[in-house]
Design an enzyme around this catalytic site. Structure first.
Site, PDB file in Angstrom:
ATOM      1  N   ASN A  52      -9.260  15.874  28.191  1.00 26.06           N
ATOM      2  CA  ASN A  52      -9.486  14.394  28.007  1.00 26.06           C
ATOM      3  C   ASN A  52     -11.197  14.266  27.955  1.00 26.06           C
ATOM      4  O   ASN A  52     -11.781  14.740  28.588  1.00 26.06           O
ATOM      5  CB  ASN A  52      -9.174  13.444  29.092  1.00 26.06           C
ATOM      6  CG  ASN A  52      -9.163  12.282  28.813  1.00 26.06           C
ATOM      7  OD1 ASN A  52     -10.284  11.514  28.836  1.00 26.06           O
ATOM      8  ND2 ASN A  52      -8.211  11.530  28.890  1.00 26.06           N
ATOM      9  N   ALA A  53     -11.629  13.439  26.659  1.00 26.72           N
ATOM     10  CA  ALA A  53     -12.946  13.279  26.528  1.00 26.72           C
ATOM     11  C   ALA A  53     -13.822  12.538  27.394  1.00 26.72           C
ATOM     12  O   ALA A  53     -14.975  12.284  27.196  1.00 26.72           O
ATOM     13  CB  ALA A  53     -13.137  13.054  24.977  1.00 26.72           C
TER      14      ALA A  53
END
Length: 181
Positions: A52-53
């Protein structure tokens, strides 16, 4: 936080419950996802999936180390006036995909109470289209008179590969940076 694992024939999809908000009293920006994914639920942390960024983006925007332990990352966000929460308190969803959330099982969080407790919140940033759509349909009608700015941002989920990291970073940076009061 619970994940129901009852898979008996005829049973509905998995019931999932979200987290309490991660917010300091002076929060000015509220980042809203739809519902934590399986990795987040298992670890009891917002945006826990390793791909997840969200945390790399937040770290770049606010200048903290994305490798900090989870409490340190939360503290860094809160020091910048950013709170984390989700639109939904509970729903039924197999897996982690927003597209798999069963529309007839949505239980939104209590935003009236949250906004009363956090009156400095002036901006809401949606982590993806599903969070924005659910909020508009199930929360916004109950917030008549609230004066808030809304930003629908590209999802930081690894499932949203349509936008590059740099494109996501640019959109998130523009929305997260609040002018000084």
């Amino acid at each position: 936080m619970e994940i129901s694992r009852d898979s008996a024939p005829g049973r509905r999809d998995e019931q999932v419950w979200g987290f309490a908000p991660a917010a300091s009293p002076g929060a000015r920006v509220l980042v809203l996802g739809s519902m934590p994914g399986v990795a987040s639920l298992r670890q009891g942390q917002y945006y826990a999936h390793p791909r997840n960024a969200f945390w790399p983006i937040a770290a770049r925007v606010f200048g903290f180390d994305p490798a900090l332990e989870y409490p340190g990352r939360l503290q860094a966000l809160q020091a910048c006036g950013v709170a984390l929460w989700d639109v939904l308190h509970a729903c039924e969803r197999p897996g982690s995909l927003d597209a798999d959330i069963r529309a007839d099982t949505l239980v939104p969080n209590d935003f009236r109470a949250f906004l009363r407790a956090h009156p400095a919140v002036a901006r809401i940033c949606f982590n993806g289209a599903k969070a924005a759509a659910v909020y508009r349909r199930h929360v916004l009608p109950g917030l008549a008179g609230a004066s808030l700015q809304y930003f629908e941002l590209p999802s930081t989920s690894p499932a949203h590969a349509a936008a590059t990291f740099d494109k996501k970073l640019a959109a998130w940076e523009a929305a997260l940076k609040m002018p000084a009061k």
